[in-house]
Design an enzyme around this catalytic site. Structure first.
Site, PDB file in Angstrom:
ATOM      1  N   MET A 571      -5.493  64.914 -73.594  1.00  0.00           N
ATOM      2  CA  MET A 571      -5.527  65.898 -72.344  1.00  0.00           C
ATOM      3  C   MET A 571      -5.560  67.413 -72.848  1.00  0.00           C
ATOM      4  O   MET A 571      -4.513  68.363 -72.820  1.00  0.00           O
ATOM      5  CB  MET A 571      -4.201  65.792 -71.597  1.00  0.00           C
ATOM      6  CG  MET A 571      -3.744  64.501 -71.065  1.00  0.00           C
ATOM      7  SD  MET A 571      -4.955  64.429 -69.832  1.00  0.00           S
ATOM      8  CE  MET A 571      -3.806  64.823 -68.488  1.00  0.00           C
ATOM      9  N   ASP A 691     -16.328  61.566 -75.092  1.00  0.00           N
ATOM     10  CA  ASP A 691     -15.445  60.414 -74.572  1.00  0.00           C
ATOM     11  C   ASP A 691     -14.958  61.494 -72.803  1.00  0.00           C
ATOM     12  O   ASP A 691     -15.259  61.810 -72.390  1.00  0.00           O
ATOM     13  CB  ASP A 691     -13.154  62.178 -74.499  1.00  0.00           C
ATOM     14  CG  ASP A 691     -11.839  60.705 -73.416  1.00  0.00           C
ATOM     15  OD1 ASP A 691     -11.535  59.265 -74.262  1.00  0.00           O
ATOM     16  OD2 ASP A 691     -11.908  61.471 -72.502  1.00  0.00           O
ATOM     17  N   PHE A 692     -14.932  59.689 -71.985  1.00  0.00           N
ATOM     18  CA  PHE A 692     -14.984  59.626 -70.578  1.00  0.00           C
ATOM     19  C   PHE A 692     -16.322  60.508 -70.272  1.00  0.00           C
ATOM     20  O   PHE A 692     -16.139  61.299 -69.158  1.00  0.00           O
ATOM     21  CB  PHE A 692     -13.653  60.388 -70.183  1.00  0.00           C
ATOM     22  CG  PHE A 692     -13.631  59.869 -68.494  1.00  0.00           C
ATOM     23  CD1 PHE A 692     -13.518  58.758 -68.418  1.00  0.00           C
ATOM     24  CD2 PHE A 692     -14.211  60.491 -67.376  1.00  0.00           C
ATOM     25  CE1 PHE A 692     -13.035  58.275 -66.687  1.00  0.00           C
ATOM     26  CE2 PHE A 692     -14.037  60.066 -65.957  1.00  0.00           C
ATOM     27  CZ  PHE A 692     -13.760  58.883 -65.976  1.00  0.00           C
ATOM     28  N   GLU A 716     -17.905  57.642 -74.850  1.00  0.00           N
ATOM     29  CA  GLU A 716     -17.925  56.278 -74.025  1.00  0.00           C
ATOM     30  C   GLU A 716     -17.835  56.453 -72.544  1.00  0.00           C
ATOM     31  O   GLU A 716     -17.139  56.917 -71.558  1.00  0.00           O
ATOM     32  CB  GLU A 716     -16.040  56.772 -74.249  1.00  0.00           C
ATOM     33  CG  GLU A 716     -15.139  54.994 -73.466  1.00  0.00           C
ATOM     34  CD  GLU A 716     -13.183  56.090 -72.940  1.00  0.00           C
ATOM     35  OE1 GLU A 716     -12.578  54.931 -73.355  1.00  0.00           O
ATOM     36  OE2 GLU A 716     -14.068  57.427 -73.244  1.00  0.00           O
ATOM     37  N   GLY A 785     -28.711  43.988 -76.226  1.00  0.00           N
ATOM     38  CA  GLY A 785     -29.627  42.745 -76.245  1.00  0.00           C
ATOM     39  C   GLY A 785     -30.753  44.138 -75.750  1.00  0.00           C
ATOM     40  O   GLY A 785     -32.337  43.091 -75.323  1.00  0.00           O
ATOM     41  N   TRP A 786     -30.098  44.580 -74.439  1.00  0.00           N
ATOM     42  CA  TRP A 786     -31.955  45.802 -74.544  1.00  0.00           C
ATOM     43  C   TRP A 786     -32.161  47.087 -74.569  1.00  0.00           C
ATOM     44  O   TRP A 786     -32.818  47.602 -74.885  1.00  0.00           O
ATOM     45  CB  TRP A 786     -31.133  46.013 -73.140  1.00  0.00           C
ATOM     46  CG  TRP A 786     -31.439  44.848 -71.961  1.00  0.00           C
ATOM     47  CD1 TRP A 786     -31.988  43.822 -72.097  1.00  0.00           C
ATOM     48  CD2 TRP A 786     -30.841  44.794 -70.421  1.00  0.00           C
ATOM     49  NE1 TRP A 786     -32.178  43.327 -70.613  1.00  0.00           N
ATOM     50  CE2 TRP A 786     -30.921  44.059 -69.985  1.00  0.00           C
ATOM     51  CE3 TRP A 786     -30.062  46.180 -69.742  1.00  0.00           C
ATOM     52  CZ2 TRP A 786     -31.095  43.442 -68.444  1.00  0.00           C
ATOM     53  CZ3 TRP A 786     -30.067  45.561 -68.247  1.00  0.00           C
ATOM     54  CH2 TRP A 786     -30.568  44.463 -67.904  1.00  0.00           C
ATOM     55  N   HIS A 798      -8.777  52.504 -79.582  1.00  0.00           N
ATOM     56  CA  HIS A 798      -6.851  53.050 -79.594  1.00  0.00           C
ATOM     57  C   HIS A 798      -6.798  52.730 -77.604  1.00  0.00           C
ATOM     58  O   HIS A 798      -5.563  53.016 -78.262  1.00  0.00           O
ATOM     59  CB  HIS A 798      -6.835  54.810 -80.313  1.00  0.00           C
ATOM     60  CG  HIS A 798      -8.169  55.054 -78.723  1.00  0.00           C
ATOM     61  ND1 HIS A 798      -9.130  54.978 -78.762  1.00  0.00           N
ATOM     62  CD2 HIS A 798      -7.746  56.134 -77.299  1.00  0.00           C
ATOM     63  CE1 HIS A 798      -9.891  56.092 -78.160  1.00  0.00           C
ATOM     64  NE2 HIS A 798      -9.112  56.648 -77.539  1.00  0.00           N
ATOM     65  N   ASP A 799      -7.556  52.395 -76.722  1.00  0.00           N
ATOM     66  CA  ASP A 799      -6.748  52.286 -75.654  1.00  0.00           C
ATOM     67  C   ASP A 799      -7.259  50.697 -75.064  1.00  0.00           C
ATOM     68  O   ASP A 799      -5.758  50.543 -74.736  1.00  0.00           O
ATOM     69  CB  ASP A 799      -8.117  52.674 -74.604  1.00  0.00           C
ATOM     70  CG  ASP A 799      -8.293  54.146 -74.766  1.00  0.00           C
ATOM     71  OD1 ASP A 799      -6.737  54.418 -74.103  1.00  0.00           O
ATOM     72  OD2 ASP A 799      -8.701  55.075 -74.034  1.00  0.00           O
TER      73      ASP A 799
END
Lengths: 912, 551
Positions: A571, A691-692, A716, A785-786, A798-799
């Site tokens: 954050m 991140d995100f 991610e 695979g792609w 970590h999540d």
């Protein structure tokens, strides 16, 4: 008066497209006051723009010139009566505008069953080009070939030896609107297996692809469908392909993904069916507008009067300030202000221009006291689009008395510098059309060699003349080498026809790309959810650096380093404050240095999606940021009601716990780039874990990565897999497609965590359903695979694991997971907690097997078994592996296999 | 006042082409402002819909000046005057042309790339190029029917640029470049596979003929030596206009990859050196007969029944079986000595036979004949030197195997070509290799027998480190008088590699410039400026031509 170009179009032809457009336009200002003014005329369509492609601010009233086309051949010199106007300038503006339209694809039979016609059309204005090629029956791989001459419509131009470009012709559609179309006739008896194409707009240089790949029209049945086939049975999704430009494709063939995975074809003729499809397409164009500024000095009142006039439609706000000296500090002048003016954060004024009577454009006037040197401004359009001058503010000099050199200051001296250089002139008839590959190449290395020559020359204090001559020779050498390179390279396919695996001596050079690093990277996630607790994690990791290096890791991912509202760092608040619960900035620097010493590159975990505010706005909403990047609510996306952002709508999903950043704003992107560059330089990070990234468009990531040139970057993109009645679907293609789409949006500049593979491993291992590990085409079912080179495989982070355990890997089966990802292509990432656990020796063995056999992100994998209780595969013909309780033994082939690692429900063999 | 021309790749050529440029600028002056007075940098915005009226004039002028200078380009072949090319110690620099420069049907492959590449090399100051001439291409169809067309075209290209040419006569096949042995030889091989080297398990090595058949009439009544001799004769006759002027050297193929050795490894070596020792190749019918005879003469017929039974397999560690054991291995026993003496002497006599063919063929020319000796550096740091031994070099802790090699080169007045100039000690070293020590040993044997050495690199790795090592061998060690860099191709000219190569060449030349400067600085500068001027002229022609062909 001179005319300035706002966008640096000429210098970066491929940023705005391959075409070279005549942007400079000559605006005649018909207003009465005219300073020393020269009318240059020219009968041909010659266009000429003062000094402005180089200097946008050329404020020398006495010398500025304006050209305009007219039919006379006489140069007219006029002097103006109203000599009080001492500055006048028209700035060209490029306003982005989105236009929606459609691409149409029609297949219909011609005069008989064997002759067919493919029609591709687009109803948007543009200089549309169909860039196309074919596959012949029996072609191996997915390289394009040129179609036979009889298929090429008139006006087609061959591109190298693999494609054709055919311009679309304008024709009238039924509703009376114009449409651009091209028709390709073909015969089903020809040995063509498929027609591939993309649409290109020459004006903008944008490419319009299909799901990030080429459109493909198969004429025979394919055993494999890579999802980019157009035809009656398939849905279409159109990607405005401003991301994949030809220069990229040419320069980094491996960055463009589309050609990786096409398998074998069956030779069965396909019963062709006619069809017609339409696809929505959005084209962003730059619309030409201009803004004129003039300044007049009024002797009676001793004030300056500044006029701004523009033809921009809609409300136009001038965001402005005053500088007292040449320093660029904005100040607010004393009142009175023009009507419709508000103060913005004590730093600037915002004045809404008055609409002109005719309705087209607006104008405004500003009365300013003497003593100010510069009037600075940018323009803000209503839809939150900002316009500026070459990325800088507009600077308008306010004094006619001071030395003009001050105003044009820097620019002027630059010009002179160039004069002095007196480099010999060259001409080249059509050099600008030379292929970009060559020029990009040349740019790249010419500098290097040049500096080298300079070194040598200066060392020997040779005469300047001779140095210059040497330099031009080197340029020639460069050019020739580039040419040789491009031809040699394009003829490679005929040179090495079959298995590259054998000639290891010819192993291709390691190419570093931020999407893959060297291709041989192995990541270590260097923290868990608890790592902040000790307060000295950086120091603790310091101790582990050499151990991690000896285990064989090449990259470490460190926790988010910034000041953060939550102790774990996700954050972030003040981005430039790098004192966190993990340690302070000096400890971080020391840690990065230590990792570099042991040969490990370091990824910074950067949170770009959201940022926590430091103060509330007038409504009590936390959306005013602090620290060095003191953004306000303009930097926050508009579609999250919690934070009352005034930016644009989010380009991705929202993360609801903090204000989501609006990356579509240029100032935001500029600040983020600056921050990332600072992290690169100051801390020494080699790359990023992003991140995100679901929260914003991947195209922005591309922008950031190109600005920071990391060694490696991974995003991610974590969303949910598909389940039916609580049971995971076998086919997770939609899930991996979303990740692939994101990677594509970054133009392959970043890899992404292979969440799909993790999910499938969960089911396969937990429920003993190892058959899940092969997709319908016998390939790995995850992203790996792609698009293996961009897949970062992992089993825990970590999540998902650690003390959060949001989605924990099946207990006790971790090593099976590692036996899978560490033997397979993709770039594997190993979680800290697993390394420093009882699993260490097993992981270590698997790591050394991977390194020893040079398994890399592009290794080939052949799945040998995918049954209920066992999965087995061979990788690069160097490794064989199995996981699951079932039996598998590789030793029935011609090769000798020796067991290299073995444990609970897994085995790995090496070819000996 | 400035106008800019974007995409200009020929900036700075202005001086060399005064005529063309002046026309153009005057043209502009008359129409626009006084460009020249304000700024010497004059750039022109060119864009698609911007149509210069003067464009056609410009194009015309370019063409005219290009034509005018074509002759200059041809004349500038006297490039040997270019003093920049000779480093102080006189190491000549060559670059290998692509292996497939001439295709199977005798056409020149990627002509334009090679042409541009040659010019780039010429400007860079490289002395010459190496051209592989394949048996399987020039005498492809039938025995005694030669077609040299493709190679002649290349030789002419090289000659026109004033570069030198070293020709490698290749009597082997190349898997990398997909060049086979002549069709007629392969056909014979189908019915008589024993003309190929054969290993213990009966696998044939079909990329070259076994040395055991050198003097046997296996090729439709001709011996391989006859075939090689006639090939050399035909080459000499066909290339007589070039021999001694453009063509200054040839190397003659001695075995697999042209090297004097047994094909002890069937697969190309791994990048970081060979892991296994390789296998003995003495199992074709003729080798076995030969061995049997030798054993009988030696008085121990039982030893002549086959090769060592305790030798390891190709990729096995040599220490995994008893033949190469560090202490008490079979190699040190009387049997080992018997076998290895025979095995290595076969290779030496083969080398001697082929070298003398070439030496006598080219005796009456100025051509220097060379032969290539491999650098089998894996396992050099063990006592038994397994890699060298299986390749046919009986060089161990107890015995110098390279004296005899140097002797045959010396006897035939041939040069040795040694690869591996780029290999240094601390490459990843699982196999206890030592390229540097081996190189030193061979060099010292050559020194004793006054055999000159040409160097090559083994890997086109393009690492600065590789170049440093080459430079060390060339300048500091001073072991070679000619260095051929292998090899031209896409990677060679790639942005990853070419700048490094350029840097390497410049750093070699730098030494030379120093010494020249010491002599007569003024004169030198003047000369090299003139030289440069000429080179630029020829470069301009190239550039102009290149521009159009890339359209």
């Amino acid at each position: 008066m001179s005319t300035a170009v706002i966008s640096p179009l000429f210098r970066h032809p491929h940023r705005y497209g391959g075409g070279h457009r005549p942007t400079p336009k000559f605006h005649l200002n018909s207003r009465k006051a005219r300073p020393f003014y020269l009318n240059y005329t020219q009968s041909s369509r010659l266009m000429f723009n003062g000094a402005c492609s180089l200097s946008s601010r050329h404020f020398k009233p006495a010398k500025t010139l304006c050209l305009r086309a007219s039919s006379t051949d006489i140069a007219v010199v006029e002097t103006s009566e109203s000599s009080d106007v001492f500055f006048r300038e028209t700035f060209q503006l490029k306003r982005p505008e989105k236009v929606e339209g459609k691409i149409t694809i029609r297949l219909e039979s011609g005069k008989d069953a064997e002759n067919w016609q493919l029609t591709v059309g687009c109803n948007l204005l543009g200089k549309w080009i169909l860039h196309w090629g074919v596959n012949y029956i029996g072609d191996v791989g997915s390289e394009w070939d040129q179609p036979p001459p009889f298929m090429r419509p008139p006006g087609s131009v061959p591109i190298k030896d693999y494609a054709i470009e055919t311009p679309l012709e304008k024709s009238l559609a039924s509703e009376g609107e114009s449409i651009y179309e091209v028709k390709v006739d073909f015969n089903t008896n020809s040995s063509i297996a498929a027609i591939n194409f993309v649409l290109k707009d020459e004006e903008t240089g944008s490419w319009y692809q299909h799901k990030g790949r080429d459109f493909k029209l198969p004429l025979i049945d394919y055993l494999q469908d890579d999802g980019n086939i157009v035809g009656p049975k398939k849905g279409l999704g159109i990607w405005p392909g401003s991301l994949g430009q030809i220069s990229n494709t040419l320069l980094k063939p491996e960055a463009a993904n589309s050609k990786e995975d096409i398998g074998e074809l069956s030779f069965q003729k396909r019963g062709l069916q006619g069809f017609y499809e339409e696809q929505a397409v959005v084209k962003e164009t730059l619309v030409d507008n201009s803004v004129s500024v003039s300044v007049r000095h009024c002797l009676e009142t001793a004030k300056n009067l500044l006029y701004i006039e523009t033809d921009l439609p809609g409300d136009v706000i001038v965001h402005w300030g005053i500088c007292k000296d040449e320093g660029k500090t904005w100040e607010i002048p004393s009142k009175p202000y023009p009507p419709e003016t508000s103060i913005f954060k004590d730093k600037a004024l915002r004045t809404l221009l008055q609409r002109k009577d005719g309705g087209h454009g607006s104008l405004g006037s500003f009365i300013l006291d003497e003593g100010f040197v510069v009037f600075v401004f940018v323009l803000k359009l209503n839809e939150n689009t900002w316009l500026n001058c070459h990325g800088n503010d507009f600077y308008i000099p306010l004094s006619s008395f001071s030395d003009p050199a001050i105003h044009s200051g820097q620019t002027h001296s630059e010009d002179e510098g160039q004069h002095k250089e007196s480099s010999p002139l060259g001409i080249s008839g059509n050099a600008s059309e030379e292929n970009q590959e060559v020029s990009a190449y040349t740019d790249d290395i010419i500098n290097e060699i040049r500096s080298l020559v300079t070194d040598i020359s200066s060392e020997k204090s040779r005469k300047t003349k001779s140095k210059k001559a040497q330099e031009s020779i080197l340029q020639e050498i460069e050019k020739l080498a580039a040419e040789a390179y491009s031809i040699f390279r394009s003829s490679i396919p005929t040179f090495i026809e079959t298995d590259l695996a054998k000639d290891e001596a010819l192993e291709p050079p390691v190419k570093i790309s931020s999407g893959t690093g060297s291709g041989f990277e192995i990541l270590c996630q260097g923290f868990n959810w608890e790592s902040h607790k000790s307060g000295k994690w950086y120091m603790e990791l310091h101790e582990k650096a050499s151990k991690l290096a000896s285990l064989g890791f090449t990259v470490i991912w460190l926790p988010p380093p910034t000041d953060s509202v939550s102790p774990e760092g996700y954050m972030p608040r003040d981005l430039f404050n790098l004192n966190s619960r993990y340690g302070n900035i000096d400890e971080l620097k020391a840690l990065v240095k230590e990792f570099h010493k042991v040969g490990i590159r370091v990824l910074g975990d950067v949170v770009l999606n959201h940022r926590c505010a430091q103060s509330k706005n007038q409504n009590g909403i936390w959306n005013i940021f602090g620290g060095r990047l003191n953004w306000d609510d303009r930097a926050v996306v508009a579609d999250d009601p919690h934070f009352q952002g005034r930016g644009n709508k989010s380009s991705g999903d929202n993360f609801h716990a903090a204000p989501n950043i609006d990356h579509s704003q240029e100032f935001v992107r500029r600040d983020i780039k600056e921050w990332l560059q600072w992290l690169r330089e100051e801390i020494g990070y080699d790359g990023w874990r992003l991140d995100f990234v679901r929260g914003f468009w991947g195209g922005y990531v591309k922008d950031y990565l190109e600005a920071t040139e990391p060694h490696f970057a991974v995003g991610e993109y974590w969303d949910s897999l598909s389940y039916t009645y609580g049971e995971m679907d076998h086919n997770q293609d939609a899930h991996r497609q979303r990740i692939i789409d994101w990677i594509n949006a970054t133009n392959g500049t970043a890899g992404a965590f292979d969440v799909t593979t993790k999910g499938i491993l969960h089911s396969a291992l937990e429920r003993c359903e190892y058959w899940r590990l092969s997709d319908e085409k016998g390939k790995p079912p995850g992203v790996v695979g792609w698009w293996p080179s961009r897949a970062v495989t992992f089993i825990e982070n970590h999540d998902t694991g650690s003390t959060q355990g949001h989605w924990r890997f099946p207990g006790g089966k971790e090593i099976q997971g590692y036996a899978y990802i560490l033997t397979h292509p993709g770039t594997p990432s190993v979680f800290h907690d697993h390394i420093f656990s009882k699993y260490q020796s097993e992981i270590s063995t698997l790591l050394s097997i991977r390194n020893r056999n040079k398994i890399n992100c592009r290794s080939t994998v052949k799945i040998v078994k995918a049954e209920r209780d066992v999965y087995a595969a061979m990788i690069d013909e160097k490794l064989a592996m199995k996981i699951g309780p079932g039996h598998y033994d590789p030793s029935n082939g011609s090769r000798n296999w020796s067991l290299a690692a073995e444990g609970r429900d897994y085995k790995v063999w090496e070819a000996s | 006042m400035e106008i800019s021309l974007i995409g200009n790749s020929q900036v700075n050529l202005g001086r060399a082409i005064d005529v063309g440029f002046c026309n153009f600028s005057k043209n502009l002056n008359s129409k626009i402002f006084n460009v020249k007075n304000n700024s010497k940098t004059c750039n022109f915005v060119q864009s698609q819909s911007l149509e210069w009226k003067s464009k056609s004039v410009c194009g015309f002028t370019l063409t005219a000046s290009a034509t005018a200078h074509t002759e200059a380009a041809v004349i500038s072949e006297r490039g040997s005057r270019n003093s920049r090319t000779k480093p102080t110690n006189g190491v000549k620099l060559y670059v290998g042309l692509p292996l497939d420069a001439v295709s199977g049907c005798n056409a020149v492959n990627h002509t334009r790339a090679i042409a541009a590449g040659l010019k780039a090399l010429k400007l860079l100051g490289v002395d010459g190029v190496e051209l592989p001439v394949w048996w399987g291409i020039a005498e492809k169809e039938e025995s005694g029917k030669y077609d040299w067309t493709g190679y002649l075209v290349l030789a002419e290209m090289v000659q026109k640029l004033g570069l030198k040419l070293h020709v490698s006569l290749c009597f082997h096949a190349s898997k990398d470049a997909k060049i086979p042995l002549p069709d007629w030889v392969s056909r014979i091989g189908e019915s008589q596979p024993d003309i190929y080297f054969t290993d213990r398990s009966g696998q044939r090595f079909k990329d070259c003929l076994s040395l055991a058949v050198d003097d046997l009439p296996v090729l439709d009544g001709k011996t391989p030596i006859d075939a090689y001799t006639e090939f050399c004769e035909s080459f000499k006759a066909s290339f007589s206009p070039f021999i001694g002027s453009t063509i200054t050297g040839i190397s003659i193929g001695l075995g697999p990859d042209g090297e004097l050795r047994y094909p002890s490894h069937h697969h190309p070596s791994k990048k970081n050196g060979l892991r296994g020792a390789g296998e003995f190749q003495c199992y074709d019918k003729y080798m076995l007969e030969n061995l049997k005879q030798y054993a009988e003469t030696y008085g121990n017929p039982l030893w002549g029944l086959g090769g060592p039974h305790d030798a390891p397999g190709y990729d096995q560690s040599p220490m995994s079986s008893s033949f190469f054991s560090e202490h008490g291995g079979s190699w040190e026993m009387p049997y080992g000595d018997f076998f290895l003496s025979w095995y290595s002497s076969q290779l030496i006599s083969h080398g001697d036979r082929i070298l003398s063919v070439a030496a006598s063929t080219f005796e009456d020319t100025k051509i220097i004949v060379s032969g290539k000796v491999p650098l089998m550096h894996s396992w050099y740091r063990t006592r038994s030197h397994p890699s060298e031994i299986t390749a046919g070099f009986y060089n161990t802790a107890n015995r110098d195997g390279y004296e005899a090699i140097a002797e045959i080169f010396s006897r035939n007045s041939c040069k040795i070509i040694l690869p591996g100039m780029d290999l240094s000690e601390d490459e990843p070293n699982e196999s206890r290799s030592s390229p540097e020590l081996l190189l030193a040993q061979i060099a010292s044997s050559c020194g004793k027998h006054s055999v000159q050495i040409s160097g090559e690199n083994s890997i086109v790795s393009g690492t600065p480190r590789g170049f440093e090592q080459i430079k060390k061998n060339l300048v500091d060690q001073n072991v070679v008088d000619l260095f051929t860099y292998q090899r031209m191709g896409a990677y060679f000219f790639s942005p990853e590699h070419f700048p490094l190569y350029t840097k390497f060449i410049w750093s070699l030349n730098q030494a030379n410039l120093h010494s020249d400067d010491l002599r007569t600085e003024e004169e030198e500068t003047a000369v090299s400026l003139a030289e440069i001027q000429r080179l630029m002229e020829s470069a301009f022609v190239v550039g102009h031509w290149g521009l159009h062909s890339t359209e």
